[in-house]
Design a protein around this motif. Structure first.
Motif, PDB file in Angstrom:
ATOM      1  N   GLY A 112       0.822  -1.210   0.000  1.00 47.59           N
ATOM      2  CA  GLY A 112       0.000   0.000   0.000  1.00 47.59           C
ATOM      3  C   GLY A 112       0.853   1.255   0.000  1.00 47.59           C
ATOM      4  O   GLY A 112       0.507   2.258  -0.623  1.00 47.59           O
ATOM      5  N   ALA A 113       1.985   1.196   0.692  1.00 44.13           N
ATOM      6  CA  ALA A 113       2.884   2.352   0.741  1.00 44.13           C
ATOM      7  C   ALA A 113       3.464   2.668  -0.636  1.00 44.13           C
ATOM      8  O   ALA A 113       3.666   3.837  -0.981  1.00 44.13           O
ATOM      9  N   VAL A 114       3.727   1.644  -1.437  1.00 40.34           N
ATOM     10  CA  VAL A 114       4.253   1.861  -2.790  1.00 40.34           C
ATOM     11  C   VAL A 114       3.212   2.572  -3.640  1.00 40.34           C
ATOM     12  O   VAL A 114       3.508   3.554  -4.332  1.00 40.34           O
ATOM     13  N   VAL A 115       1.975   2.102  -3.581  1.00 43.32           N
ATOM     14  CA  VAL A 115       0.904   2.726  -4.361  1.00 43.32           C
ATOM     15  C   VAL A 115       0.648   4.146  -3.861  1.00 43.32           C
ATOM     16  O   VAL A 115       0.444   5.062  -4.656  1.00 43.32           O
ATOM     17  N   GLU A 116       0.695   4.356  -2.545  1.00 44.95           N
ATOM     18  CA  GLU A 116       0.495   5.702  -2.001  1.00 44.95           C
ATOM     19  C   GLU A 116       1.600   6.652  -2.475  1.00 44.95           C
ATOM     20  O   GLU A 116       1.340   7.810  -2.806  1.00 44.95           O
ATOM     21  N   THR A 117       2.822   6.174  -2.538  1.00 43.00           N
ATOM     22  CA  THR A 117       3.920   6.998  -3.034  1.00 43.00           C
ATOM     23  C   THR A 117       3.682   7.390  -4.488  1.00 43.00           C
ATOM     24  O   THR A 117       3.916   8.539  -4.877  1.00 43.00           O
ATOM     25  N   ALA A 118       3.184   6.447  -5.285  1.00 39.54           N
ATOM     26  CA  ALA A 118       2.859   6.763  -6.679  1.00 39.54           C
ATOM     27  C   ALA A 118       1.739   7.795  -6.735  1.00 39.54           C
ATOM     28  O   ALA A 118       1.797   8.732  -7.541  1.00 39.54           O
ATOM     29  N   ARG A 119       0.736   7.661  -5.880  1.00 40.68           N
ATOM     30  CA  ARG A 119      -0.367   8.635  -5.866  1.00 40.68           C
ATOM     31  C   ARG A 119       0.152  10.012  -5.473  1.00 40.68           C
ATOM     32  O   ARG A 119      -0.234  11.016  -6.067  1.00 40.68           O
ATOM     33  N   ASP A 120       1.030  10.078  -4.473  1.00 43.82           N
ATOM     34  CA  ASP A 120       1.627  11.351  -4.074  1.00 43.82           C
ATOM     35  C   ASP A 120       2.334  12.010  -5.256  1.00 43.82           C
ATOM     36  O   ASP A 120       2.181  13.211  -5.498  1.00 43.82           O
ATOM     37  N   ALA A 121       3.117  11.209  -5.979  1.00 47.93           N
ATOM     38  CA  ALA A 121       3.887  11.744  -7.102  1.00 47.93           C
ATOM     39  C   ALA A 121       2.977  12.223  -8.227  1.00 47.93           C
ATOM     40  O   ALA A 121       3.208  13.295  -8.802  1.00 47.93           O
ATOM     41  N   VAL A 122       1.935  11.458  -8.538  1.00 49.12           N
ATOM     42  CA  VAL A 122       1.011  11.866  -9.603  1.00 49.12           C
ATOM     43  C   VAL A 122       0.309  13.164  -9.208  1.00 49.12           C
ATOM     44  O   VAL A 122       0.200  14.095 -10.017  1.00 49.12           O
ATOM     45  N   ARG A 140       7.309  18.546  -5.244  1.00 48.77           N
ATOM     46  CA  ARG A 140       7.448  17.654  -4.078  1.00 48.77           C
ATOM     47  C   ARG A 140       7.363  18.450  -2.783  1.00 48.77           C
ATOM     48  O   ARG A 140       6.731  18.021  -1.814  1.00 48.77           O
ATOM     49  N   GLN A 141       8.002  19.616  -2.747  1.00 44.58           N
ATOM     50  CA  GLN A 141       7.946  20.462  -1.548  1.00 44.58           C
ATOM     51  C   GLN A 141       6.521  20.942  -1.281  1.00 44.58           C
ATOM     52  O   GLN A 141       6.053  20.937  -0.147  1.00 44.58           O
ATOM     53  N   ALA A 142       5.835  21.374  -2.332  1.00 44.45           N
ATOM     54  CA  ALA A 142       4.454  21.844  -2.166  1.00 44.45           C
ATOM     55  C   ALA A 142       3.564  20.714  -1.671  1.00 44.45           C
ATOM     56  O   ALA A 142       2.724  20.924  -0.776  1.00 44.45           O
ATOM     57  N   PHE A 143       3.734  19.524  -2.236  1.00 47.98           N
ATOM     58  CA  PHE A 143       2.915  18.411  -1.762  1.00 47.98           C
ATOM     59  C   PHE A 143       3.181  18.151  -0.287  1.00 47.98           C
ATOM     60  O   PHE A 143       2.245  18.063   0.505  1.00 47.98           O
ATOM     61  N   GLY A 144       4.440  18.033   0.086  1.00 45.58           N
ATOM     62  CA  GLY A 144       4.780  17.709   1.466  1.00 45.58           C
ATOM     63  C   GLY A 144       4.368  18.777   2.464  1.00 45.58           C
ATOM     64  O   GLY A 144       3.846  18.471   3.543  1.00 45.58           O
ATOM     65  N   ARG A 145       4.559  20.018   2.117  1.00 45.99           N
ATOM     66  CA  ARG A 145       4.282  21.106   3.057  1.00 45.99           C
ATOM     67  C   ARG A 145       2.835  21.568   3.063  1.00 45.99           C
ATOM     68  O   ARG A 145       2.322  21.943   4.103  1.00 45.99           O
ATOM     69  N   VAL A 146       2.200  21.567   1.910  1.00 45.46           N
ATOM     70  CA  VAL A 146       0.848  22.119   1.811  1.00 45.46           C
ATOM     71  C   VAL A 146      -0.219  21.030   1.759  1.00 45.46           C
ATOM     72  O   VAL A 146      -1.190  21.063   2.508  1.00 45.46           O
ATOM     73  N   TYR A 147      -0.029  20.075   0.869  1.00 44.41           N
ATOM     74  CA  TYR A 147      -1.123  19.143   0.583  1.00 44.41           C
ATOM     75  C   TYR A 147      -1.118  17.889   1.438  1.00 44.41           C
ATOM     76  O   TYR A 147      -2.186  17.331   1.692  1.00 44.41           O
ATOM     77  N   ARG A 148       0.035  17.404   1.873  1.00 51.14           N
ATOM     78  CA  ARG A 148       0.057  16.210   2.726  1.00 51.14           C
ATOM     79  C   ARG A 148      -0.854  16.412   3.946  1.00 51.14           C
ATOM     80  O   ARG A 148      -1.701  15.562   4.227  1.00 51.14           O
ATOM     81  N   PRO A 149      -0.725  17.508   4.686  1.00 53.84           N
ATOM     82  CA  PRO A 149      -1.631  17.696   5.839  1.00 53.84           C
ATOM     83  C   PRO A 149      -3.108  17.745   5.429  1.00 53.84           C
ATOM     84  O   PRO A 149      -3.966  17.256   6.167  1.00 53.84           O
TER      85      PRO A 149
END
Length: 141
Positions: free
Chosen positions: A50-60, A127-136
């Motif tokens: 599941g973590a592999v698929v989630e990483t792909a979803r994050d990247a997309v 990647r920075q925007a996803f991690g800082r803004v969208y991940r939360p």
């Protein structure tokens, strides 16, 4: 200045909706990559978690984000025209170019400076925007 990408969620709900909608796409991408790597079914079941698929979803998700690429002056003009945005900037103040993503869902603009490699800067910024803004936002229940 040019704009790359086509997605800027206006709200946290819009970000979560898009993120959720990319689950199937991420699964297909991972499955196709596994096929290209000649993984058999046992290896696929063992390695694709599941973590592999989630990483792909994050990247997309990150790769779809709208990003502006311009000069420092263009970026500073944008910031001046949008004073309600909190700015988060990576890199050096002493370079000529900036790539940035405005996130109205959080009134944040994330920026990265670069001198000669706009493609690398765009990827890093996303990647920075996803991690800082969208991940939360996408992790909210």
């Amino acid at each position: 200045m040019n704009i790359e990408g086509d997605f800027t969620p206006e709200t946290g709900a819009a970000a979560r909706e898009r993120y959720e909608s990319l689950g199937g796409t991420a699964q297909v991408v991972v499955k196709e990559v596994a096929k290209a790597m000649a993984m058999d079914a046992d290896e696929y079941d063992r390695r694709v978690t599941g973590a592999v698929v989630e990483t792909a979803r994050d990247a997309v998700f990150a790769e779809l984000l709208e990003v502006r690429v311009g000069t420092r002056a263009e970026y500073e003009d944008w910031v001046g025209d949008n004073p309600d945005y909190e700015t988060v900037e990576f890199g050096s103040e002493n370079v000529e170019n900036v790539v940035w993503h405005a996130a109205p869902a959080t009134d944040t603009v994330v920026a990265a400076t670069f001198q000669d490699e706009p493609e690398a800067a765009v990827g890093t910024l996303r990647r920075q925007a996803f991690g800082r803004v969208y991940r939360p936002l996408v992790d909210e229940d």
